[in-house]
Scaffold this motif. Structure first.
Motif, PDB file in Angstrom:
ATOM      1  N   ASN A  16     -27.811  34.436 -19.748  1.00  0.00           N
ATOM      2  CA  ASN A  16     -27.531  35.635 -18.946  1.00  0.00           C
ATOM      3  C   ASN A  16     -26.767  36.702 -19.734  1.00  0.00           C
ATOM      4  OD1 ASN A  16     -25.059  34.363 -19.063  1.00  0.00           O
ATOM      5  ND2 ASN A  16     -24.542  34.764 -16.932  1.00  0.00           N
ATOM      6  N   ASN A  17     -26.714  36.591 -21.048  1.00  0.00           N
ATOM      7  CA  ASN A  17     -25.982  37.576 -21.849  1.00  0.00           C
ATOM      8  C   ASN A  17     -26.529  38.991 -21.683  1.00  0.00           C
ATOM      9  OD1 ASN A  17     -24.241  35.678 -22.794  1.00  0.00           O
ATOM     10  ND2 ASN A  17     -24.843  35.836 -24.927  1.00  0.00           N
ATOM     11  N   ALA A  18     -27.834  39.149 -21.637  1.00  0.00           N
ATOM     12  CA  ALA A  18     -28.416  40.485 -21.492  1.00  0.00           C
ATOM     13  C   ALA A  18     -27.956  41.126 -20.178  1.00  0.00           C
ATOM     14  CB  ALA A  18     -29.938  40.428 -21.558  1.00  0.00           C
ATOM     15  N   GLU A  19     -27.933  40.362 -19.114  1.00  0.00           N
ATOM     16  CA  GLU A  19     -27.501  40.889 -17.821  1.00  0.00           C
ATOM     17  C   GLU A  19     -26.014  41.231 -17.851  1.00  0.00           C
ATOM     18  OE1 GLU A  19     -29.406  38.194 -18.268  1.00  0.00           O
ATOM     19  OE2 GLU A  19     -31.273  38.811 -17.307  1.00  0.00           O
ATOM     20  N   ARG A  20     -25.209  40.374 -18.480  1.00  0.00           N
ATOM     21  CA  ARG A  20     -23.775  40.639 -18.593  1.00  0.00           C
ATOM     22  C   ARG A  20     -23.535  41.900 -19.419  1.00  0.00           C
ATOM     23  NH1 ARG A  20     -22.007  36.314 -21.535  1.00  0.00           N
ATOM     24  NH2 ARG A  20     -19.966  37.251 -21.648  1.00  0.00           N
ATOM     25  N   LEU A  21     -24.288  42.055 -20.499  1.00  0.00           N
ATOM     26  CA  LEU A  21     -24.152  43.243 -21.334  1.00  0.00           C
ATOM     27  C   LEU A  21     -24.559  44.497 -20.571  1.00  0.00           C
ATOM     28  CD1 LEU A  21     -25.447  41.725 -24.648  1.00  0.00           C
ATOM     29  CD2 LEU A  21     -23.193  42.765 -24.332  1.00  0.00           C
ATOM     30  N   GLU A  22     -25.608  44.393 -19.774  1.00  0.00           N
ATOM     31  CA  GLU A  22     -26.041  45.538 -18.966  1.00  0.00           C
ATOM     32  C   GLU A  22     -24.938  45.955 -17.999  1.00  0.00           C
ATOM     33  OE1 GLU A  22     -29.917  47.021 -16.479  1.00  0.00           O
ATOM     34  OE2 GLU A  22     -29.487  44.875 -16.463  1.00  0.00           O
ATOM     35  N   GLN A  23     -24.276  44.974 -17.394  1.00  0.00           N
ATOM     36  CA  GLN A  23     -23.169  45.285 -16.476  1.00  0.00           C
ATOM     37  C   GLN A  23     -22.006  45.922 -17.234  1.00  0.00           C
ATOM     38  OE1 GLN A  23     -23.251  45.054 -13.066  1.00  0.00           O
ATOM     39  NE2 GLN A  23     -21.405  46.255 -13.300  1.00  0.00           N
ATOM     40  N   MET A  24     -21.739  45.442 -18.435  1.00  0.00           N
ATOM     41  CA  MET A  24     -20.675  46.025 -19.250  1.00  0.00           C
ATOM     42  C   MET A  24     -21.006  47.477 -19.607  1.00  0.00           C
ATOM     43  SD  MET A  24     -19.938  42.667 -21.600  1.00  0.00           S
ATOM     44  CE  MET A  24     -18.819  43.418 -22.745  1.00  0.00           C
ATOM     45  N   ILE A  25     -22.268  47.746 -19.912  1.00  0.00           N
ATOM     46  CA  ILE A  25     -22.703  49.112 -20.208  1.00  0.00           C
ATOM     47  C   ILE A  25     -22.481  50.006 -18.989  1.00  0.00           C
ATOM     48  CG2 ILE A  25     -24.738  50.571 -20.634  1.00  0.00           C
ATOM     49  CD1 ILE A  25     -25.805  48.212 -22.384  1.00  0.00           C
ATOM     50  N   ASN A  26     -22.924  49.526 -17.833  1.00  0.00           N
ATOM     51  CA  ASN A  26     -22.770  50.312 -16.600  1.00  0.00           C
ATOM     52  C   ASN A  26     -21.305  50.594 -16.290  1.00  0.00           C
ATOM     53  OD1 ASN A  26     -25.539  50.431 -16.236  1.00  0.00           O
ATOM     54  ND2 ASN A  26     -25.589  48.638 -14.917  1.00  0.00           N
ATOM     55  N   ASN A  27     -20.446  49.582 -16.443  1.00  0.00           N
ATOM     56  CA  ASN A  27     -19.014  49.774 -16.187  1.00  0.00           C
ATOM     57  C   ASN A  27     -18.409  50.782 -17.156  1.00  0.00           C
ATOM     58  OD1 ASN A  27     -19.114  47.880 -14.135  1.00  0.00           O
ATOM     59  ND2 ASN A  27     -18.316  46.222 -15.373  1.00  0.00           N
ATOM     60  N   THR A  28     -18.802  50.691 -18.415  1.00  0.00           N
ATOM     61  CA  THR A  28     -18.266  51.609 -19.417  1.00  0.00           C
ATOM     62  C   THR A  28     -18.737  53.032 -19.157  1.00  0.00           C
ATOM     63  OG1 THR A  28     -18.226  49.778 -21.013  1.00  0.00           O
ATOM     64  CG2 THR A  28     -18.017  52.000 -21.902  1.00  0.00           C
ATOM     65  N   ILE A  29     -19.979  53.187 -18.742  1.00  0.00           N
ATOM     66  CA  ILE A  29     -20.492  54.521 -18.393  1.00  0.00           C
ATOM     67  C   ILE A  29     -19.715  55.082 -17.205  1.00  0.00           C
ATOM     68  CG2 ILE A  29     -22.483  55.761 -17.426  1.00  0.00           C
ATOM     69  CD1 ILE A  29     -24.253  53.952 -19.237  1.00  0.00           C
ATOM     70  N   GLU A  30     -19.452  54.260 -16.210  1.00  0.00           N
ATOM     71  CA  GLU A  30     -18.666  54.716 -15.057  1.00  0.00           C
ATOM     72  C   GLU A  30     -17.280  55.172 -15.493  1.00  0.00           C
ATOM     73  OE1 GLU A  30     -18.531  51.763 -11.968  1.00  0.00           O
ATOM     74  OE2 GLU A  30     -20.720  51.635 -11.873  1.00  0.00           O
ATOM     75  N   ASN A  31     -16.640  54.399 -16.370  1.00  0.00           N
ATOM     76  CA  ASN A  31     -15.315  54.765 -16.860  1.00  0.00           C
ATOM     77  C   ASN A  31     -15.364  56.073 -17.650  1.00  0.00           C
ATOM     78  OD1 ASN A  31     -14.181  52.476 -15.738  1.00  0.00           O
ATOM     79  ND2 ASN A  31     -14.304  51.286 -17.603  1.00  0.00           N
ATOM     80  N   LEU A  32     -16.406  56.242 -18.425  1.00  0.00           N
ATOM     81  CA  LEU A  32     -16.588  57.456 -19.202  1.00  0.00           C
ATOM     82  C   LEU A  32     -16.741  58.666 -18.282  1.00  0.00           C
ATOM     83  CD1 LEU A  32     -17.054  58.567 -22.121  1.00  0.00           C
ATOM     84  CD2 LEU A  32     -19.474  58.118 -21.764  1.00  0.00           C
ATOM     85  N   GLU A  33     -17.542  58.521 -17.244  1.00  0.00           N
ATOM     86  CA  GLU A  33     -17.747  59.612 -16.288  1.00  0.00           C
ATOM     87  C   GLU A  33     -16.459  59.962 -15.554  1.00  0.00           C
ATOM     88  OE1 GLU A  33     -21.005  58.085 -13.975  1.00  0.00           O
ATOM     89  OE2 GLU A  33     -22.497  58.749 -15.458  1.00  0.00           O
ATOM     90  N   GLU A  34     -15.698  58.940 -15.157  1.00  0.00           N
ATOM     91  CA  GLU A  34     -14.420  59.181 -14.482  1.00  0.00           C
ATOM     92  C   GLU A  34     -13.450  59.902 -15.414  1.00  0.00           C
ATOM     93  OE1 GLU A  34     -13.344  58.797 -11.293  1.00  0.00           O
ATOM     94  OE2 GLU A  34     -15.447  58.390 -10.885  1.00  0.00           O
ATOM     95  N   ALA A  35     -13.454  59.514 -16.680  1.00  0.00           N
ATOM     96  CA  ALA A  35     -12.567  60.151 -17.652  1.00  0.00           C
ATOM     97  C   ALA A  35     -12.946  61.617 -17.839  1.00  0.00           C
ATOM     98  CB  ALA A  35     -12.615  59.403 -18.978  1.00  0.00           C
ATOM     99  N   HIS A  36     -14.252  61.913 -17.842  1.00  0.00           N
ATOM    100  CA  HIS A  36     -14.697  63.304 -17.949  1.00  0.00           C
ATOM    101  C   HIS A  36     -14.194  64.115 -16.750  1.00  0.00           C
ATOM    102  CE1 HIS A  36     -17.082  63.264 -21.550  1.00  0.00           C
ATOM    103  NE2 HIS A  36     -17.805  62.243 -21.126  1.00  0.00           N
ATOM    104  N   LYS A  37     -14.209  63.510 -15.578  1.00  0.00           N
ATOM    105  CA  LYS A  37     -13.683  64.197 -14.388  1.00  0.00           C
ATOM    106  C   LYS A  37     -12.188  64.438 -14.532  1.00  0.00           C
ATOM    107  CE  LYS A  37     -17.076  62.226 -11.211  1.00  0.00           C
ATOM    108  NZ  LYS A  37     -17.258  61.278 -10.096  1.00  0.00           N
ATOM    109  N   THR A  38     -11.486  63.434 -15.051  1.00  0.00           N
ATOM    110  CA  THR A  38     -10.038  63.559 -15.234  1.00  0.00           C
ATOM    111  C   THR A  38      -9.709  64.681 -16.207  1.00  0.00           C
ATOM    112  OG1 THR A  38      -9.728  61.197 -14.780  1.00  0.00           O
ATOM    113  CG2 THR A  38      -7.953  62.316 -15.957  1.00  0.00           C
TER     114      THR A  38
END
Length: 75
Positions: A9-31
């Motif tokens: 399940n590494n590919a799925e875990r990595l995909e979730q990590m990518i999504n979480n990091t993108i969300e954090n990046l977007e929130e930081a841009h808003k900040t």
């Protein structure tokens, strides 16, 4: 005795990590749009965003490797 490496399940875990990091990046841009944010904090957020973007690229490359390994029956 060491637990066997389960990479199925590494590919799925990595995909979730990518999504979480993108969300954090977007929130930081808003900040960064906050006019009350001081210059030191802005620079820290911008530096962290650079690291986030690098992480996303690394995660994507690793996910691709995992998918290829799965397709080749290595997992």
């Amino acid at each position: 005795m060491a637990k066997p490496d389960n990479r199925y399940n590494n590919a799925e875990r990595l995909e979730q990590m990518i999504n979480n990091t993108i969300e954090n990046l977007e929130e930081a841009h808003k900040t960064l749009q906050n006019e009350d944010l001081n210059e030191v904090d802005k620079e820290a957020i911008e530096a962290k965003n650079v690291r986030r973007e690098q992480s996303i690229e690394s995660f994507k490359a690793e996910m691709e490797d995992e998918i290829i390994a799965r397709e080749n029956g290595e997992i």
